[in-house]
Write an enzyme that holds these catalytic residues in place. Structure first.
Site, mmCIF file in Angstrom:
data_model
loop_
_atom_site.group_PDB
_atom_site.id
_atom_site.type_symbol
_atom_site.label_atom_id
_atom_site.label_comp_id
_atom_site.label_asym_id
_atom_site.label_seq_id
_atom_site.Cartn_x
_atom_site.Cartn_y
_atom_site.Cartn_z
ATOM 1 N N ILE A 214 0.831 -1.210 0.000
ATOM 2 C CA ILE A 214 0.000 0.000 0.000
ATOM 3 C C ILE A 214 0.867 1.263 0.000
ATOM 4 C CG2 ILE A 214 -1.618 1.318 1.447
ATOM 5 C CD1 ILE A 214 -2.748 -1.478 2.356
ATOM 6 N N ALA A 284 3.598 2.603 7.662
ATOM 7 C CA ALA A 284 4.356 1.408 8.070
ATOM 8 C C ALA A 284 3.570 0.645 9.126
ATOM 9 C CB ALA A 284 5.721 1.807 8.617
ATOM 10 N N GLY A 285 3.454 -0.645 8.932
ATOM 11 C CA GLY A 285 2.700 -1.451 9.888
ATOM 12 C C GLY A 285 3.105 -2.903 9.781
ATOM 13 N N LYS A 290 -1.236 -13.754 17.315
ATOM 14 C CA LYS A 290 -1.309 -14.843 18.308
ATOM 15 C C LYS A 290 -2.540 -14.536 19.168
ATOM 16 C CE LYS A 290 2.182 -17.904 18.736
ATOM 17 N NZ LYS A 290 2.348 -18.193 17.348
ATOM 18 N N TYR A 347 -2.704 -6.076 17.204
ATOM 19 C CA TYR A 347 -2.883 -5.314 15.955
ATOM 20 C C TYR A 347 -4.152 -4.456 16.025
ATOM 21 C CZ TYR A 347 -3.176 -4.663 10.823
ATOM 22 O OH TYR A 347 -3.252 -4.148 9.553
HETATM 23 P P1 NAD Z 1 3.364 -4.616 3.765
HETATM 24 O O1 NAD Z 1 3.864 -5.571 4.792
HETATM 25 O O2 NAD Z 1 3.264 -5.087 2.346
HETATM 26 O O3 NAD Z 1 4.271 -3.291 3.793
HETATM 27 C C1 NAD Z 1 4.610 -2.630 4.995
HETATM 28 C C2 NAD Z 1 5.903 -1.852 4.806
HETATM 29 O O4 NAD Z 1 6.230 -1.233 6.061
HETATM 30 C C3 NAD Z 1 7.078 -2.743 4.412
HETATM 31 O O5 NAD Z 1 7.783 -2.208 3.318
HETATM 32 C C4 NAD Z 1 7.939 -2.760 5.679
HETATM 33 O O6 NAD Z 1 9.322 -2.932 5.427
HETATM 34 C C5 NAD Z 1 7.624 -1.388 6.272
HETATM 35 N N1 NAD Z 1 7.930 -1.345 7.702
HETATM 36 C C6 NAD Z 1 7.582 -2.249 8.659
HETATM 37 N N2 NAD Z 1 8.101 -1.902 9.839
HETATM 38 C C7 NAD Z 1 8.816 -0.759 9.642
HETATM 39 C C8 NAD Z 1 9.617 0.062 10.484
HETATM 40 N N3 NAD Z 1 9.778 -0.225 11.786
HETATM 41 N N4 NAD Z 1 10.212 1.155 9.956
HETATM 42 C C9 NAD Z 1 10.055 1.451 8.646
HETATM 43 N N5 NAD Z 1 9.300 0.700 7.795
HETATM 44 C C10 NAD Z 1 8.701 -0.390 8.291
HETATM 45 O O7 NAD Z 1 1.980 -4.078 4.319
HETATM 46 P P2 NAD Z 1 0.714 -3.479 3.566
HETATM 47 O O8 NAD Z 1 -0.271 -4.569 3.367
HETATM 48 O O9 NAD Z 1 1.133 -2.661 2.396
HETATM 49 O O10 NAD Z 1 0.115 -2.557 4.740
HETATM 50 C C11 NAD Z 1 0.375 -1.158 4.848
HETATM 51 C C12 NAD Z 1 -0.448 -0.612 6.000
HETATM 52 O O11 NAD Z 1 -1.818 -0.887 5.789
HETATM 53 C C13 NAD Z 1 -0.082 -1.221 7.348
HETATM 54 O O12 NAD Z 1 -0.150 -0.244 8.360
HETATM 55 C C14 NAD Z 1 -1.166 -2.268 7.547
HETATM 56 O O13 NAD Z 1 -1.368 -2.557 8.902
HETATM 57 C C15 NAD Z 1 -2.349 -1.575 6.898
HETATM 58 N N6 NAD Z 1 -3.412 -2.522 6.473
HETATM 59 C C16 NAD Z 1 -3.191 -3.431 5.496
HETATM 60 C C17 NAD Z 1 -4.225 -4.301 5.126
HETATM 61 C C18 NAD Z 1 -4.073 -5.344 4.039
HETATM 62 O O14 NAD Z 1 -5.039 -6.077 3.784
HETATM 63 N N7 NAD Z 1 -2.945 -5.439 3.360
HETATM 64 C C19 NAD Z 1 -5.450 -4.249 5.771
HETATM 65 C C20 NAD Z 1 -5.626 -3.315 6.774
HETATM 66 C C21 NAD Z 1 -4.596 -2.455 7.101
#
Ligand code: NAD
Length: 438
Positions: A214, A284-285, A290, A347
Site C-alpha cells: 500500500i 508502516a505497519g 497470536k 494489531y
Molecule cells: P506490507 O507488509 O506489504 O508493507 C509494509 C511496509 O512497512 C514494508 O515495506 C515494511 O518494510 C515497512 N515497515 C515495517 N516496519 C517498519 C519500520 N519499523 N520502519 C520502517 N518501515 C517499516 O503491508 P501493507 O499490506 O502494504 O500494509 C500497509 C499498512 O496498511 C499497514 O499499516 C497495515 O497494517 C495496513 N493494512 C493493510 C491491510 C491489508 O489487507 N494489506 C489491511 C488493513 C490495514
C-alpha cells in the site's frame, strides 16, 4: 496476491458447469492522474428532492463545469448524487424515496451513488436526516453485486465548495472499492477549486513503509499528482525502495522508524532539503498474530511501537517543527481496529489507537488528519494468510472481492489533496463493504 475467481478461465469453467460461485463484478478503476476526463466520461445526474434545496443548487453550480450532466428522465446513468438536504420530516421522505428509486432503476453497472444529508436542527429533521445514513448503507449492499458503490456525505455547515470536491472523488473510478461509508464533512477551508491537474504540485510528502504494498502504491500516486515523495522504509527494503524512488523521482530514507534518533533524522532531512513537510502518511505497519493467551510481551510491544508509537512520535515531531500551514496527515488503521479480529488483540489495539490519534489531531489541534481503514487488500501481508481466512476476507463483503493496494492509495491521495479539504477527523474504510465491523 490474486483472486482466483477473477481469473477468466475459472469464470469460464464456473459458467459452463453452472457452478454457483460468487463471481465478483470486475470493478472499473482509473489510476491515471486526475484530469477532467475522470468525470466527463460518466453520465451524472444530480437529484434534488425539493425545490427548496438551495444548498444542493449551489453544489450543482460548482460541479457543472466538471461533470457530464445527465437527467434521470432521459437515459441510463453512471453516477448519481441524491440530495436529501431539504427534507425535514417523514412525509417529505416519500419524495426522496421516489427519486432514489428512479435513479437506481437507471443505473449502469459499476455506477457511483452519493447521498447527501445534513445535521438537522430539530428532533424530526435530525431523525429523518440520520435515517438516510441507514438508507445508504442498505443500498450499498443491494447494489454491490453490480460493482456499484454507495457512499454518504453528511454536511455540517460545510461550504458548497468543500462538498463538491468530496463528491468529485466519490463519483470517480478512484473510489471503486469504497462503499457503504458515511463521511462527515466537518472542516471548512472553502477555497475555490483550483485545477484538478497535478493536485499536489510543489508539495513534499513522507510515506513510511513505502518500499512495497500500500505504501509503494501511495508513493506512486502522490508523485503522479506532482508531489516530491520521501520513501521511508527499513534498510532490508533498500532494493525495492531505491527502485521505486527511481521510478517516481523520489527520495529514500532507509531506517527503522522505531529506532532512537530515527524521527529526529527524518525531521532534519526534510527541513534541510525541502524546508517543510506538507503531507505525512503513517503507513508502516506489521502484524504479529497470536491469541492473547499465547502472545508474548515482545509480540505486543513490537506492534504497539511500529504501528502506533513511531507514527505518533513522527507526527508530533513535525507538529513541533517542520509542517507547512494546514498539512495533510493520514494514519493507516484497519477494519480490525474497528471490529477486532481473532489472534489480533495487539494489531486491533494499535489500529483502534491510530483512529483515535488521527481524530484527536483534528479535534484538539484543528489539523486535517484522517484514518484510512483497509479491509482485505491483496498484498504480501495478506498473501501469507490461510486460504479459508483469505476467502472469508474476500467474499464476506458487498463487492465480493479483495481490494488492490491502488484502491487504498487512491483514498490516501484524495485525503492528501485539496479535494478532501472538508474532511477531517474521520475514519474511512476502503473495504469493498466488508461485513467485518459493518
Ligand atoms: P506490507 O507488509 O506489504 O508493507 C509494509 C511496509 O512497512 C514494508 O515495506 C515494511 O518494510 C515497512 N515497515 C515495517 N516496519 C517498519 C519500520 N519499523 N520502519 C520502517 N518501515 C517499516 O503491508 P501493507 O499490506 O502494504 O500494509 C500497509 C499498512 O496498511 C499497514 O499499516 C497495515 O497494517 C495496513 N493494512 C493493510 C491491510 C491489508 O489487507 N494489506 C489491511 C488493513 C490495514
Amino acid at each position: 496476491m490474486s483472486d482466483f475467481l477473477q481469473n477468466p478461465m475459472v469464470k469460464q469453467i464456473a459458467k459452463s458447469l453452472n457452478l454457483p460461485l460468487p463471481i465478483p463484478a470486475l470493478l472499473n478503476r482509473n489510476n491515471n492522474a486526475y484530469s477532467k476526463n475522470e468525470w466527463q466520461t460518466k453520465k451524472t445526474a444530480i437529484v434534488t428532492t425539493s425545490d427548496e434545496d438551495t444548498e444542493a443548487q449551489k453544489i450543482i453550480q460548482i460541479l457543472k463545469p466538471y461533470i457530464n450532466e445527465s437527467s434521470l428522465y432521459q437515459e441510463n446513468i453512471d453516477a448519481v448524487v441524491i440530495s436529501g438536504l431539504a427534507i425535514d420530516n417523514i412525509e417529505m421522505s416519500v419524495e426522496f424515496f421516489t427519486k432514489a428509486q428512479l435513479a437506481v432503476q437507471k443505473l449502469n453497472k459499476n455506477a457511483r451513488v452519493v447521498v447527501l444529508s445534513k445535521k438537522g436542527n430539530n428532533a424530526e429533521s435530525i431523525t429523518i436526516q440520520k435515517s438516510f445514513e441507514g438508507f445508504s448503507r442498505a443500498l450499498s449492499k443491494e447494489l454491490g453485486k453490480n460493482g456499484t458503490t454507495v457512499n454518504h456525505l453528511v454536511i455540517k455547515d460545510t461550504p458548497a465548495e468543500d462538498v463538491a470536491r468530496a463528491i468529485l472523488f466519490f463519483i470517480s473510478d478512484k473510489s471503486s472499492f469504497i462503499t457503504g461509508q458515511v463521511i462527515v464533512l466537518n472542516n471548512n477551508y472553502a477555497t475555490a477549486i483550483q485545477s484538478t491537474n497535478q493536485l499536489l504540485s510543489g508539495k513534499t510528502a513522507i510515506v513510511t513503509g513505502a518500499a512495497r504494498g500500500i505504501g509503494a502504491a501511495t508513493a506512486t500516486f502522490l508523485a503522479r499528482e506532482g508531489a516530491k515523495v520521501i520513501i521511508v522504509d527499513v534498510p532490508q527494503a533498500e532494493e525495492d525502495a531505491k527502485k521505486l524512488a527511481e521510478e517516481i523521482n523520489g527520495d529514500v530514507l532507509l531506517m527503522d522508524i522505531t529506532q532512537e534518533n530515527a524521527v529526529a533524522s527524518i525531521q532534519k532531512h526534510v527541513i534541510d532539503n525541502y524546508g517543510q513537510l506538507d503531507i505525512l502518511i503513517n503507513n508502516a505497519g506489521i502484524t504479529r498474530d497470536k491469541t492473547l493467551a499465547k502472545m508474548s510481551i515482545a509480540q505486543w510491544n513490537s506492534i504497539m511501537q511500529v504501528n502506533l508509537k513511531a507514527a505518533m512520535n513522527l507526527t508530533e515531531a513535525f507538529i513541533a517543527k517542520g509542517f507547512s500551514k494546514n498539512p495533510k496527515i493520514v494514519g493507516l488503521a484497519s477494519i480490525s481496529g474497528i471490529a477486532g479480529n481473532v489472534g489480533q488483540t495487539n494489531y486491533s489495539a494499535s489500529k483502534a489507537g491510530m483512529i483515535a490519534f488521527m481524530n484527536t489531531l483534528f479535534v484538539e489541534k484543528g489539523l486535517m488528519a484522517n484514518a484510512v481503514a483497509p479491509g482485505f487488500i491483496e498484498t504480501k501481508m495478506t498473501e501469507s494468510l490461510p486460504l479459508f481466512v483469505k476467502e472469508g476476507g474476500r467474499r464476506l463483503s458487498t463487492l465480493k472481492q479483495g481490494g488492490q493496494p491502488e484502491d487504498v492509495a487512491e483514498l490516501i491521495t484524495f485525503l492528501s489533496s485539496s479535494l478532501s479539504d472538508g474532511v477531517a477527523g474521520q475514519v474511512i474504510r476502503v473495504c469493498g463493504g466488508s461485513m467485518i465491523g459493518a
